[in-house]
Design a protein around this motif. Structure first.
Motif, PDB file in Angstrom:
ATOM      1  N   SER A  56       0.822  -1.298   0.169  1.00 35.46           N
ATOM      2  CA  SER A  56       0.061  -0.070  -0.174  1.00 35.46           C
ATOM      3  C   SER A  56       0.903   1.207   0.148  1.00 35.46           C
ATOM      4  O   SER A  56       2.020   1.139   0.622  1.00 35.46           O
ATOM      5  CB  SER A  56      -0.914   0.028   1.309  1.00 35.46           C
ATOM      6  N   PHE A  57       0.431   2.182  -0.642  1.00 33.50           N
ATOM      7  CA  PHE A  57       1.212   3.349  -1.014  1.00 33.50           C
ATOM      8  C   PHE A  57       0.452   4.773  -0.670  1.00 33.50           C
ATOM      9  O   PHE A  57      -0.731   4.720  -1.143  1.00 33.50           O
ATOM     10  CB  PHE A  57       1.555   3.489  -2.350  1.00 33.50           C
ATOM     11  N   LYS A  58       0.888   5.696  -0.043  1.00 36.17           N
ATOM     12  CA  LYS A  58       0.218   6.677   0.774  1.00 36.17           C
ATOM     13  C   LYS A  58       0.793   7.890  -0.494  1.00 36.17           C
ATOM     14  O   LYS A  58       1.801   8.279  -0.595  1.00 36.17           O
ATOM     15  CB  LYS A  58       0.822   7.349   1.874  1.00 36.17           C
ATOM     16  N   LEU A  59      -0.118   8.267  -1.399  1.00 32.76           N
ATOM     17  CA  LEU A  59       0.193   9.297  -2.373  1.00 32.76           C
ATOM     18  C   LEU A  59      -0.559  10.651  -1.901  1.00 32.76           C
ATOM     19  O   LEU A  59      -1.147  10.759  -1.059  1.00 32.76           O
ATOM     20  CB  LEU A  59      -0.033   8.693  -3.850  1.00 32.76           C
ATOM     21  N   ASN A  60      -0.302  11.485  -2.955  1.00 33.44           N
ATOM     22  CA  ASN A  60      -0.762  12.913  -2.811  1.00 33.44           C
ATOM     23  C   ASN A  60      -1.887  13.292  -3.869  1.00 33.44           C
ATOM     24  O   ASN A  60      -1.893  12.744  -4.866  1.00 33.44           O
ATOM     25  CB  ASN A  60       0.206  14.062  -2.724  1.00 33.44           C
ATOM     26  N   PHE A  61      -2.839  13.833  -3.462  1.00 32.05           N
ATOM     27  CA  PHE A  61      -3.784  14.413  -4.619  1.00 32.05           C
ATOM     28  C   PHE A  61      -2.892  15.244  -5.481  1.00 32.05           C
ATOM     29  O   PHE A  61      -2.307  16.300  -5.030  1.00 32.05           O
ATOM     30  CB  PHE A  61      -5.010  15.152  -3.962  1.00 32.05           C
ATOM     31  N   ALA A  62      -3.239  15.096  -6.745  1.00 32.27           N
ATOM     32  CA  ALA A  62      -2.098  15.689  -7.715  1.00 32.27           C
ATOM     33  C   ALA A  62      -2.449  17.151  -7.705  1.00 32.27           C
ATOM     34  O   ALA A  62      -3.593  17.643  -8.125  1.00 32.27           O
ATOM     35  CB  ALA A  62      -2.415  15.181  -9.037  1.00 32.27           C
ATOM     36  N   LYS A  63      -1.362  18.085  -7.735  1.00 35.64           N
ATOM     37  CA  LYS A  63      -1.371  19.560  -7.723  1.00 35.64           C
ATOM     38  C   LYS A  63      -0.763  19.742  -9.187  1.00 35.64           C
ATOM     39  O   LYS A  63      -1.160  20.582  -9.958  1.00 35.64           O
ATOM     40  CB  LYS A  63      -0.535  20.234  -6.650  1.00 35.64           C
ATOM     41  N   ASN A  64       0.234  19.125  -9.660  1.00 35.65           N
ATOM     42  CA  ASN A  64       0.974  19.325 -10.726  1.00 35.65           C
ATOM     43  C   ASN A  64       0.322  18.644 -11.832  1.00 35.65           C
ATOM     44  O   ASN A  64      -0.659  18.155 -11.889  1.00 35.65           O
ATOM     45  CB  ASN A  64       2.484  18.670 -10.450  1.00 35.65           C
ATOM     46  N   ASP A  65       1.180  18.333 -12.878  1.00 37.19           N
ATOM     47  CA  ASP A  65       0.589  17.597 -13.924  1.00 37.19           C
ATOM     48  C   ASP A  65       1.335  16.201 -13.967  1.00 37.19           C
ATOM     49  O   ASP A  65       2.330  16.077 -14.773  1.00 37.19           O
ATOM     50  CB  ASP A  65       0.634  18.503 -15.198  1.00 37.19           C
ATOM     51  N   PRO A  66       0.852  15.284 -13.242  1.00 36.38           N
ATOM     52  CA  PRO A  66       1.683  13.961 -13.369  1.00 36.38           C
ATOM     53  C   PRO A  66       1.879  13.289 -14.718  1.00 36.38           C
ATOM     54  O   PRO A  66       2.785  12.730 -15.119  1.00 36.38           O
ATOM     55  CB  PRO A  66       1.151  13.046 -12.296  1.00 36.38           C
TER      56      PRO A  66
END
Ligand code: FAD
Length: 288
Positions: A178-188
């Motif tokens: 399981s991986f803790k990610l961020n809500f994208a702000k940049n342009d992944p």
């Protein structure tokens, strides 16, 4: 009713299961599709007192030409699920890391886009603490489901330790992560596209390889040292130091594992003689 004979094969050519496309037969080879099959294989291993090795996509292993005198346990088919709960992404061990990266981006999450294009599985990436462009798996790892001594357990990432291309995982089989990610702000999406383009430009992806053969020595780059030692393009049998990226040894013409191992030894010797730096393999060399 599950039949062990349909799960465990004999004399399976390992060249079919690694990115170098070399290696002789495994005495036994098993590819469980679920935890129940994994448990059955585990019982078989205990009963026969067999040595075993877990693999994912085989993109960081070099098998022996004589094969493997034990059981190769491929977890590539433990790839049944990827789920997202808010910003936590959980994936089966056999899912390709790059598919997980794409899935995260499509779901507007960021944190692993820099790992785009690494051809291993989720399990292999956790074991190796895979990384690229200043991101490592450990930076986003939240928890790991493991199978050890016949039991399934979940460990928090903080219960494991990680360093450069290394984890404290030894006898544990990674079943999911399981991986803790961020809500994208940049342009992944854009970052991913740029990285895939860079990989295509700089790496000899048209040939079988294991990616970087050597770890980065402190303060410099293995590829730079190899190039400065005049080894770019040097070959033994069907194995060659890539002209495109000197830390890649490619199988350019039906190399044997011995050709690749001999070339690794030669590169280490020349680099040590000329620079005093002993390169350390990133690729896992698997003894028969
Ligand atoms: C073209 C190319 C580019 C690459 N670029 C990168 C890069 O940028 N960064 C990077 O870090 N690596 C890179 N690699 C190397 C490789 O893809 C990574 O090391 C990857 O994490 C290996 O995953 P795998 O599933 O192929 O593992 P395998 O090669 O199958 O196994 C590697 C090791 O992990 C162990 N292992 C595998 N799965 C499990 C599991 N489920 N549980 C316990 N142990 C397990 C194996 O026993 C073995 O010791 C590259 C390789 C290639 C061919």
């Amino acid at each position: 009713m599950l039949d062990l004979n349909s799960i465990i094969k004999s004399n399976e050519p390992l060249s079919k299961h690694c990115s170098y496309k070399t290696g002789g037969p495994a005495r036994f080879f098993a590819e469980p599709k679920n935890n129940l099959e994994l448990m059955l294989i585990w019982n078989f291993l205990q009963e026969k007192k067999l040595r075993y090795l877990v693999i994912g996509n085989g993109t960081n292993v070099l098998f022996d030409d004589a094969g493997f005198d034990g059981l190769i346990l491929s977890l590539k088919k433990l790839n049944r699920f990827m789920i997202i709960d808010k910003n936590i992404l959980t994936a089966g061990s056999g899912i390709l890391l790059d598919d997980m990266v794409l899935f995260s981006i499509i779901n507007n999450l960021s944190g692993i886009e820099h790992l785009s294009g690494i051809p291993g599985t989720v399990g292999g990436a956790i074991y190796m603490n895979a990384g690229a462009f200043d991101t490592e798996i450990k930076d986003v790892l939240y928890s790991v489901e493991i199978f050890k001594d016949g039991e399934f357990t979940t460990l928090k990432a903080s219960e494991l330790s990680f360093s450069y291309r290394k984890s404290s995982i030894k006898d544990e089989i990674v079943v999911s992560g399981s991986f803790k990610l961020n809500f994208a702000k940049n342009d992944p999406h854009k970052i991913r596209d740029d990285i895939l383009n860079k990989r295509g430009e700089k790496q000899p992806l048209e040939y079988p390889s294991c990616g970087s053969v050597f770890k980065r020595p402190p303060g410099t780059y293995a590829g730079k040292l190899i190039e400065e030692c005049g080894l770019k393009g040097f070959s033994i049998g069907g194995a060659k130091v890539s002209e495109k990226h000197s830390n890649f040894i490619i199988n350019f013409n039906n190399a044997s594992s011995k050709d690749i191992k001999d070339l690794i030894s030669h590169v280490k010797m020349v680099v040590f003689q000329k620079t005093g730096i002993m390169l350390e393999e990133e690729v896992k060399i698997i003894e028969r």
